[in-house]
Design a protein around this motif. Structure first.
Motif, PDB file in Angstrom:
ATOM      1  N   PHE A   1     -75.042-111.156  56.277  1.00 16.99           N
ATOM      2  CA  PHE A   1     -76.725-111.436  55.742  1.00 16.99           C
ATOM      3  C   PHE A   1     -76.480-111.956  54.403  1.00 16.99           C
ATOM      4  O   PHE A   1     -75.707-111.431  53.556  1.00 16.99           O
ATOM      5  N   SER A   2     -77.098-113.016  54.216  1.00 16.65           N
ATOM      6  CA  SER A   2     -77.483-113.351  52.830  1.00 16.65           C
ATOM      7  C   SER A   2     -78.617-112.447  52.118  1.00 16.65           C
ATOM      8  O   SER A   2     -79.280-111.692  52.923  1.00 16.65           O
ATOM      9  N   LEU A   3     -78.888-112.518  50.813  1.00 19.93           N
ATOM     10  CA  LEU A   3     -79.957-111.696  50.370  1.00 19.93           C
ATOM     11  C   LEU A   3     -81.283-112.114  50.696  1.00 19.93           C
ATOM     12  O   LEU A   3     -81.889-111.258  51.317  1.00 19.93           O
ATOM     13  N   ASP A   4     -81.369-113.436  50.944  1.00 23.68           N
ATOM     14  CA  ASP A   4     -82.526-113.478  51.294  1.00 23.68           C
ATOM     15  C   ASP A   4     -82.874-113.291  52.915  1.00 23.68           C
ATOM     16  O   ASP A   4     -83.933-112.935  53.327  1.00 23.68           O
ATOM     17  N   LYS A   5     -81.596-113.169  53.659  1.00 21.83           N
ATOM     18  CA  LYS A   5     -81.890-113.079  55.004  1.00 21.83           C
ATOM     19  C   LYS A   5     -82.263-111.266  55.198  1.00 21.83           C
ATOM     20  O   LYS A   5     -82.974-110.922  56.155  1.00 21.83           O
ATOM     21  N   LEU A   6     -81.509-110.511  54.253  1.00 22.01           N
ATOM     22  CA  LEU A   6     -81.819-108.906  54.032  1.00 22.01           C
ATOM     23  C   LEU A   6     -83.213-108.909  53.742  1.00 22.01           C
ATOM     24  O   LEU A   6     -83.769-107.919  54.297  1.00 22.01           O
ATOM     25  N   LYS A   7     -83.768-109.564  52.722  1.00 25.50           N
ATOM     26  CA  LYS A   7     -85.071-109.247  52.347  1.00 25.50           C
ATOM     27  C   LYS A   7     -85.937-109.704  53.383  1.00 25.50           C
ATOM     28  O   LYS A   7     -86.854-108.872  53.479  1.00 25.50           O
ATOM     29  N   GLN A   8     -85.760-110.721  54.258  1.00 27.75           N
ATOM     30  CA  GLN A   8     -86.712-110.965  55.326  1.00 27.75           C
ATOM     31  C   GLN A   8     -86.705-109.701  56.353  1.00 27.75           C
ATOM     32  O   GLN A   8     -87.713-109.466  57.072  1.00 27.75           O
ATOM     33  N   TRP A   9     -85.403-109.198  56.641  1.00 30.40           N
ATOM     34  CA  TRP A   9     -85.280-108.112  57.667  1.00 30.40           C
ATOM     35  C   TRP A   9     -86.013-106.929  57.167  1.00 30.40           C
ATOM     36  O   TRP A   9     -86.760-106.192  57.657  1.00 30.40           O
ATOM     37  N   MET A  10     -85.965-106.754  55.862  1.00 31.65           N
ATOM     38  CA  MET A  10     -86.767-105.755  55.275  1.00 31.65           C
ATOM     39  C   MET A  10     -88.315-105.975  55.377  1.00 31.65           C
ATOM     40  O   MET A  10     -88.967-104.836  55.716  1.00 31.65           O
ATOM     41  N   LYS A  11     -88.659-106.971  55.197  1.00 33.19           N
ATOM     42  CA  LYS A  11     -89.918-107.509  55.450  1.00 33.19           C
ATOM     43  C   LYS A  11     -90.537-107.136  56.941  1.00 33.19           C
ATOM     44  O   LYS A  11     -91.330-106.414  57.112  1.00 33.19           O
ATOM     45  N   ASP A  12     -89.563-107.628  57.776  1.00 31.62           N
ATOM     46  CA  ASP A  12     -90.064-107.730  59.187  1.00 31.62           C
ATOM     47  C   ASP A  12     -89.810-105.949  59.667  1.00 31.62           C
ATOM     48  O   ASP A  12     -90.674-105.953  60.662  1.00 31.62           O
ATOM     49  N   ASN A  13     -89.179-105.267  58.623  1.00 36.73           N
ATOM     50  CA  ASN A  13     -89.191-103.919  59.170  1.00 36.73           C
ATOM     51  C   ASN A  13     -90.109-102.818  58.168  1.00 36.73           C
ATOM     52  O   ASN A  13     -89.852-101.680  58.214  1.00 36.73           O
ATOM     53  N   LYS A  14     -90.895-103.573  57.984  1.00 37.06           N
ATOM     54  CA  LYS A  14     -92.173-102.899  56.985  1.00 37.06           C
ATOM     55  C   LYS A  14     -91.538-102.267  55.828  1.00 37.06           C
ATOM     56  O   LYS A  14     -91.888-100.990  55.312  1.00 37.06           O
ATOM     57  N   GLU A  15     -90.472-102.710  55.071  1.00 38.43           N
ATOM     58  CA  GLU A  15     -90.035-101.990  53.724  1.00 38.43           C
ATOM     59  C   GLU A  15     -89.923-102.958  52.997  1.00 38.43           C
ATOM     60  O   GLU A  15     -90.122-104.237  53.106  1.00 38.43           O
ATOM     61  N   SER A  16     -89.871-102.302  51.463  1.00 40.12           N
ATOM     62  CA  SER A  16     -89.789-103.428  50.328  1.00 40.12           C
ATOM     63  C   SER A  16     -88.807-104.211  50.229  1.00 40.12           C
ATOM     64  O   SER A  16     -87.340-103.784  50.360  1.00 40.12           O
ATOM     65  N   GLU A  17     -89.003-105.373  49.925  1.00 40.38           N
ATOM     66  CA  GLU A  17     -87.626-106.582  49.927  1.00 40.38           C
ATOM     67  C   GLU A  17     -86.666-106.069  48.862  1.00 40.38           C
ATOM     68  O   GLU A  17     -85.597-106.434  49.034  1.00 40.38           O
ATOM     69  N   PHE A  18     -87.154-105.428  47.602  1.00 40.10           N
ATOM     70  CA  PHE A  18     -86.111-105.028  46.594  1.00 40.10           C
ATOM     71  C   PHE A  18     -85.047-104.156  47.219  1.00 40.10           C
ATOM     72  O   PHE A  18     -84.055-104.146  46.427  1.00 40.10           O
ATOM     73  N   ARG A  19     -85.331-103.531  48.231  1.00 40.30           N
ATOM     74  CA  ARG A  19     -84.212-102.661  48.835  1.00 40.30           C
ATOM     75  C   ARG A  19     -82.894-103.353  49.039  1.00 40.30           C
ATOM     76  O   ARG A  19     -81.612-103.011  48.919  1.00 40.30           O
ATOM     77  N   ALA A  20     -83.265-104.733  49.393  1.00 41.39           N
ATOM     78  CA  ALA A  20     -82.030-105.638  49.993  1.00 41.39           C
ATOM     79  C   ALA A  20     -81.090-105.531  48.578  1.00 41.39           C
ATOM     80  O   ALA A  20     -79.803-105.375  49.079  1.00 41.39           O
ATOM     81  N   LYS A  21     -81.699-105.743  47.479  1.00 41.22           N
ATOM     82  CA  LYS A  21     -80.730-106.047  46.401  1.00 41.22           C
ATOM     83  C   LYS A  21     -80.091-104.817  46.100  1.00 41.22           C
ATOM     84  O   LYS A  21     -78.748-104.588  45.805  1.00 41.22           O
ATOM     85  N   GLN A  22     -80.742-103.552  45.987  1.00 42.16           N
ATOM     86  CA  GLN A  22     -80.139-102.312  46.052  1.00 42.16           C
ATOM     87  C   GLN A  22     -78.835-102.002  47.091  1.00 42.16           C
ATOM     88  O   GLN A  22     -77.699-101.519  46.667  1.00 42.16           O
ATOM     89  N   ILE A  23     -79.021-102.353  48.147  1.00 38.51           N
ATOM     90  CA  ILE A  23     -77.945-102.324  49.345  1.00 38.51           C
ATOM     91  C   ILE A  23     -76.879-103.020  48.889  1.00 38.51           C
ATOM     92  O   ILE A  23     -75.688-102.579  48.701  1.00 38.51           O
ATOM     93  N   PHE A  24     -77.179-104.528  48.439  1.00 36.46           N
ATOM     94  CA  PHE A  24     -75.931-105.213  48.038  1.00 36.46           C
ATOM     95  C   PHE A  24     -75.293-104.790  46.917  1.00 36.46           C
ATOM     96  O   PHE A  24     -74.008-105.046  46.586  1.00 36.46           O
TER      97      PHE A  24
END
Ligand code: SAH
Length: 349
Positions: free
Chosen positions: A7-30
Motif C-alpha cells: 500500500f502507498s500512503l494514499d491508499k492506506l489513508k483511503q483504507w482508513m477513511k473507508d473503515n471510519k478511522e482518521s487518515e492520519f493513522r496511516a502516516k503513524q503506522i508507516f
C-alpha cells in the motif's frame, strides 16, 4: 488479507477513511514500519487497540525471513537469502561503500528471459514479486546491516520490465519521504531490453538510471546469448535508448559481460564503438561470472584491458566492474540455485 507494504500512503489513508478511522493513522503506522523497523501492529503503541485489531484482521506485514547471510572475505559485500511466506527464496546483495550502502534487489522469483550466461533464469520464472515484497528486501537489509540504504539497483534475479506495474509501484513507494526516501538518481533499473516498456518508462520521466544489458554489438551474436534479441533488434533497443535519453536527459548505462572467445575481440569492440559513438552513455564492462551450468568463460585480463582501452580511446566513457563478492557467488541467481540444490529442492529450477 493484504500485505500493508503493497500500500502507498494514499491508499492506506483511503483504507482508513473507508473503515471510519482518521487518515492520519496511516502516516503513524508507516512511521513504525519504515522509520522504526517495527513490523507488527501490536507494538505500535500510539495506535488505539481497536484500530490495531482492525489492522490485524485485514493486513499482514511481510518481511522475509533471513535464511542465510554470506559475507565476503574480500570486500564489504553481504549476500542475503530471503524466504517469503509462501516458501519461495530470493537473493539480495548489499554492498557497503564509504559513500553509502547499496542494495541489489530481485524483482521476480526466477526469470523467463533465458539469457544463456545467467543462473537466475535456469529454472524459468516462478512468479512476480509484488512491490511490497521488493521493498521488504530493502527494509530487512537495513535492519540487518544496522544502517540506511541509499542506493538501489534493480539487478538481482528477474526482469524488472517484465514485472512492470509492480516495479513502478515499488519505485514510487521506495522514493517517498514517508518510506525509505531513496533519491531517484540513486536508483538504477537494469533491463535486457524490452523495447515498449523502455519507452513507457521514459514517458514517466523519472530521473533514475536506465541500464541496458547489451552484451553484444550485433544481432547475430546477441541472439546467441539472449533470446530477447530475437524479439527486439539492437536498432530497436538503441532507438528506445535515444528516446529515453531525449526525454529524461539522463545518461544510459550499457552493460557488456565479457566472455572469452565470444564477444571480447577487437571487431566486437569496433562494432560497439560504432553503435554508441556520440550517445550520452556509459559502458560497464563485466568480466562474466562463471556459472557451472554453462560454458561461458571469463575473458583474459589482457583482453579485458584491450577492450577497455579501445572504448576509452574512442571517447566512450567506460568502467570495468569491480568483481564484488566473487567469493560468495554474488552473481545473479547463483546462490539461490546452490541453496535449492543443497536442499534437494530444485523442483524444476
Ligand atoms: N533482467 C535484468 C536485470 C537482472 S540481471 C537485465 O537483464 O538487465 C543483472 C545484470 O547481470 C544483467 O546485465 C545481466 O545480463 C548480468 N548477468 C547475468 N548473469 C551474469 C553472469 N553470469 N555474469 C555477468 N553478468 C551477468
Amino acid at each position: 488479507m493484504y500485505n500493508i507494504l503493497d500500500f502507498s500512503l494514499d491508499k492506506l489513508k483511503q483504507w482508513m477513511k473507508d473503515n471510519k478511522e482518521s487518515e492520519f493513522r496511516a502516516k503513524q503506522i508507516f512511521d513504525w514500519i519504515y522509520k522504526k523497523n517495527i513490523w507488527n501492529f501490536e507494538d505500535m503503541s500510539n495506535i488505539p487497540k481497536n484500530i490495531r485489531e482492525k489492522l490485524n484482521n485485514s493486513f499482514y506485514i511481510e518481511i522475509p525471513q533471513v535464511v542465510d547471510v554470506y559475507k565476503s572475505n574480500l570486500d564489504d559485500t553481504f549476500k542475503f537469502l530471503f524466504k517469503y511466506r509462501d516458501g519461495n527464496i530470493i537473493e539480495s546483495v548489499v554492498m557497503k561503500y564509504k559513500h553509502g550502502n547499496s542494495i541489489c534487489v530481485s524483482t521476480q522469483i526466477g526469470c523467463r528471459m533465458g539469457c544463456k550466461f545467467c543462473a537466475s533464469t535456469l529454472g524459468g520464472m516462478i512468479r512476480n514479486l509484488t512491490s511490497g515484497e521488493i521493498l521488504a528486501q530493502v527494509l530487512k537489509a537495513q535492519q540487518e546491516i544496522e544502517d540506511r540504504i541509499s542506493n538501489i539497483v534493480l539487478m538481482g534475479s528477474g526482469e524488472p520490465l517484465d514485472n512492470y506495474d509492480n516495479v513502478m509501484e515499488f519505485l514510487d513507494i521506495v522514493r517517498a519521504e514517508y518510506s525509505v526516501n531513496v533519491g531517484q538518481r540513486h536508483i538504477t533499473l537494469s533491463t535486457c531490453g524490452i523495447v515498449p516498456r523502455i519507452k513507457e518508462l521514459a514517458d514517466k520521466n523519472l530521473q533514475i538510471t536506465l541500464a541496458i544489458s547489451l552484451h553484444a554489438p550485433n544481432d547475430d551474436l546477441r541472439r546467441n546469448m539472449m533470446p530477447i534479441a530475437y524479439k527486439y533488434s539492437i536498432n530497436e533497443v538503441m532507438d528506445a535508448c535515444r528516446y529515453y535519453i531525449n526525454t529524461t536527459k539522463r545518461r544510459v548505462t550499457f552493460e557488456y559481460a565479457l566472455v572469452r572467445n565470444v564477444n571480447d575481440n577487437n571487431e566486437c569492440a569496433k562494432q560497439l564503438i560504432d553503435l554508441l559513438k556520440g550517445l550520452l552513455c556509459h559502458v560497464n564492462l563485466i568480466p562474466v561470472n562463471e556459472v557451472k551450468e554453462n560454458n561461458f568463460k571469463k575473458s583474459s585480463s589482457d583482453n579485458i584491458k584491450k577492450f577497455y582501452n579501445m572504448l576509452i580511446e574512442a571517447g566512450i566513457e567506460t568502467t570495468i566492474r569491480r568483481e564484488m563478492g566473487s567469493d560468495i557467488s554474488a552473481a545473479c541467481g547463483q546462490l539461490r540455485r546452490s541453496y535449492l540444490e543443497s536442499k534437494n529442492d530444485l523442483k524444476g529450477v
